[in-house]
Write a protein that holds these residues in place. Structure first.
Motif, PDB file in Angstrom:
ATOM      1  N   TRP A   1      -2.305   4.269  -9.713  1.00 30.85           N
ATOM      2  CA  TRP A   1      -2.083   4.295  -8.256  1.00 30.85           C
ATOM      3  C   TRP A   1      -3.407   4.171  -7.505  1.00 30.85           C
ATOM      4  O   TRP A   1      -3.524   3.412  -6.543  1.00 30.85           O
ATOM      5  N   GLY A   2      -4.419   4.919  -7.971  1.00 31.15           N
ATOM      6  CA  GLY A   2      -5.702   4.882  -7.289  1.00 31.15           C
ATOM      7  C   GLY A   2      -6.399   3.538  -7.411  1.00 31.15           C
ATOM      8  O   GLY A   2      -7.015   3.052  -6.456  1.00 31.15           O
ATOM      9  N   SER A   3      -6.297   2.923  -8.574  1.00 28.54           N
ATOM     10  CA  SER A   3      -6.966   1.636  -8.775  1.00 28.54           C
ATOM     11  C   SER A   3      -6.318   0.515  -7.974  1.00 28.54           C
ATOM     12  O   SER A   3      -6.953  -0.520  -7.729  1.00 28.54           O
ATOM     13  N   SER A   4      -5.084   0.718  -7.553  1.00 23.83           N
ATOM     14  CA  SER A   4      -4.399  -0.346  -6.800  1.00 23.83           C
ATOM     15  C   SER A   4      -5.124  -0.666  -5.499  1.00 23.83           C
ATOM     16  O   SER A   4      -5.183  -1.832  -5.084  1.00 23.83           O
ATOM     17  N   PHE A   5      -5.720   0.342  -4.858  1.00 24.57           N
ATOM     18  CA  PHE A   5      -6.426   0.098  -3.601  1.00 24.57           C
ATOM     19  C   PHE A   5      -7.688  -0.726  -3.836  1.00 24.57           C
ATOM     20  O   PHE A   5      -8.053  -1.568  -3.015  1.00 24.57           O
ATOM     21  N   ILE A   6      -8.368  -0.482  -4.970  1.00 26.20           N
ATOM     22  CA  ILE A   6      -9.546  -1.273  -5.323  1.00 26.20           C
ATOM     23  C   ILE A   6      -9.140  -2.715  -5.639  1.00 26.20           C
ATOM     24  O   ILE A   6      -9.800  -3.674  -5.215  1.00 26.20           O
ATOM     25  N   LEU A   7      -8.031  -2.877  -6.376  1.00 28.29           N
ATOM     26  CA  LEU A   7      -7.568  -4.219  -6.738  1.00 28.29           C
ATOM     27  C   LEU A   7      -7.144  -5.011  -5.510  1.00 28.29           C
ATOM     28  O   LEU A   7      -7.343  -6.233  -5.449  1.00 28.29           O
ATOM     29  N   ILE A   8      -6.538  -4.336  -4.536  1.00 31.88           N
ATOM     30  CA  ILE A   8      -6.181  -5.005  -3.288  1.00 31.88           C
ATOM     31  C   ILE A   8      -7.445  -5.547  -2.618  1.00 31.88           C
ATOM     32  O   ILE A   8      -7.487  -6.697  -2.153  1.00 31.88           O
ATOM     33  N   LYS A   9      -8.468  -4.699  -2.566  1.00 30.93           N
ATOM     34  CA  LYS A   9      -9.733  -5.110  -1.924  1.00 30.93           C
ATOM     35  C   LYS A   9     -10.339  -6.304  -2.635  1.00 30.93           C
ATOM     36  O   LYS A   9     -10.832  -7.237  -1.990  1.00 30.93           O
TER      37      LYS A   9
ATOM     38  N   LEU B   1      -8.511  -9.511  -1.884  1.00 31.29           N
ATOM     39  CA  LEU B   1      -8.790 -10.044  -0.552  1.00 31.29           C
ATOM     40  C   LEU B   1     -10.054 -10.900  -0.528  1.00 31.29           C
ATOM     41  O   LEU B   1     -10.300 -11.602   0.459  1.00 31.29           O
ATOM     42  N   ASP B   2     -10.858 -10.835  -1.581  1.00 31.36           N
ATOM     43  CA  ASP B   2     -12.027 -11.710  -1.668  1.00 31.36           C
ATOM     44  C   ASP B   2     -11.614 -13.165  -1.851  1.00 31.36           C
ATOM     45  O   ASP B   2     -12.385 -14.076  -1.544  1.00 31.36           O
TER      46      ASP B   2
ATOM     47  N   VAL C   1      -1.926 -11.543  -0.706  1.00 29.61           N
ATOM     48  CA  VAL C   1      -2.088 -10.394  -1.601  1.00 29.61           C
ATOM     49  C   VAL C   1      -0.819  -9.543  -1.620  1.00 29.61           C
ATOM     50  O   VAL C   1      -0.344  -9.137  -2.690  1.00 29.61           O
ATOM     51  N   GLY C   2      -0.262  -9.288  -0.433  1.00 32.14           N
ATOM     52  CA  GLY C   2       0.969  -8.502  -0.366  1.00 32.14           C
ATOM     53  C   GLY C   2       2.112  -9.162  -1.111  1.00 32.14           C
ATOM     54  O   GLY C   2       2.836  -8.507  -1.876  1.00 32.14           O
TER      55      GLY C   2
ATOM     56  N   ALA D   1      -2.489  -4.344   2.579  1.00 23.23           N
ATOM     57  CA  ALA D   1      -3.375  -5.501   2.430  1.00 23.23           C
ATOM     58  C   ALA D   1      -4.040  -5.857   3.760  1.00 23.23           C
ATOM     59  O   ALA D   1      -5.253  -6.116   3.806  1.00 23.23           O
ATOM     60  N   LYS D   2      -3.272  -5.860   4.836  1.00 20.17           N
ATOM     61  CA  LYS D   2      -3.841  -6.177   6.145  1.00 20.17           C
ATOM     62  C   LYS D   2      -4.853  -5.123   6.566  1.00 20.17           C
ATOM     63  O   LYS D   2      -5.936  -5.453   7.091  1.00 20.17           O
ATOM     64  N   ALA D   3      -4.537  -3.856   6.334  1.00 26.62           N
ATOM     65  CA  ALA D   3      -5.451  -2.777   6.713  1.00 26.62           C
ATOM     66  C   ALA D   3      -6.772  -2.884   5.964  1.00 26.62           C
ATOM     67  O   ALA D   3      -7.852  -2.683   6.534  1.00 26.62           O
ATOM     68  N   GLN D   4      -6.705  -3.242   4.684  1.00 20.99           N
ATOM     69  CA  GLN D   4      -7.908  -3.268   3.868  1.00 20.99           C
ATOM     70  C   GLN D   4      -8.786  -4.497   4.105  1.00 20.99           C
ATOM     71  O   GLN D   4      -9.842  -4.632   3.496  1.00 20.99           O
ATOM     72  N   THR D   5      -8.359  -5.349   5.025  1.00 20.64           N
ATOM     73  CA  THR D   5      -9.272  -6.407   5.461  1.00 20.64           C
ATOM     74  C   THR D   5     -10.358  -5.828   6.359  1.00 20.64           C
ATOM     75  O   THR D   5     -11.403  -6.462   6.557  1.00 20.64           O
TER      76      THR D   5
END
Length: 219
Positions: free
Chosen positions: A20-28, A31-32, A39-40, A86-90
């Protein structure tokens, strides 16, 4: 509960936390290369594809009255939050997204109390208040204590946690007779086609793949 069962529960919790925690890093990282919408959509397509065999197996347990509810579960619990995160992490770090995600239990409690007359013990309320306070402290620490420095794209994550809270209550009170695996897999199966349609029709994903392939073969 035996000691062996208890130990297994802790191991599974640790593994789930890492995933779960790594998902936020993978989203970021995603986005590269891709847009937030791509991404979503890719997240939903990947999850629905992986769980499709379980969805097919669980179809026999689904009644007619469950289909609309399962679609709502797919939308509230997976589809909409995937695009919001995904939008927020832009514009915000993955760490902030992960911290804000901790608001999910709070909104689960609020929605359960308001719409489903759910009762909570004083210990539960106190624990959620402490957790919420900790989240606020971490946010303020990340902005140097200056609220004006808070990136308001973070509100998209807050909105996603509200959808998560609504989804958890929907599952608990409206479809408690279905297994968690059946709910998850079939709800993703229902929103998977929406993600596919969005990715291939509403985004330049195909053009990106074609250009990348062309660049590869030209090397």
């Amino acid at each position: 509960m035996t000691k062996q069962t208890g130990a297994l529960a802790w191991v599974l919790m640790a593994v789930l936390s890492l995933i779960w925690g790594s998902s936020f890093i993978l989203i970021k990282r995603g986005l590269d290369v891709f847009s937030a919408g791509e991404v979503g959509a890719i997240r939903i397509i990947a999850a629905s594809t992986f769980l499709l065999p379980f969805a097919i197996k669980g179809l026999k347990n689904v009644q007619r009255k469950d289909w609309v509810l399962l679609l709502c579960v797919g939308l509230f619990g997976s589809f909409i939050p995937a695009f919001l995160f995904a939008k927020a992490q832009t514009q915000i770090p993955s760490s902030v997204a992960g911290i804000l995600n901790a608001l999910t239990p709070l909104f689960t409690m609020i929605i359960g109390a308001v719409f489903y007359s759910q009762k909570f013990t004083a210990k539960t309320v106190l624990g959620l208040i402490i957790g919420f306070g900790g989240t606020v402290v971490l946010i303020l620490a990340g902005t140097g204590g200056d609220l004006s420095a808070l990136n308001y794209y973070a509100l998209l994550v807050v909105l996603a946690t509200i959808f998560y809270g609504a989804n958890l209550n929907l599952i608990k009170f409206k479809i408690p007779d279905l297994r968690a695996r059946t709910i998850t897999s079939i709800s993703l199966m229902l929103v998977g086609p929406l993600a596919i349609a969005y990715l291939f029709i509403m985004t330049p994903f195909v053009d990106k793949l074609a250009s990348e392939e062309g660049a590869y073969f030209s090397l």
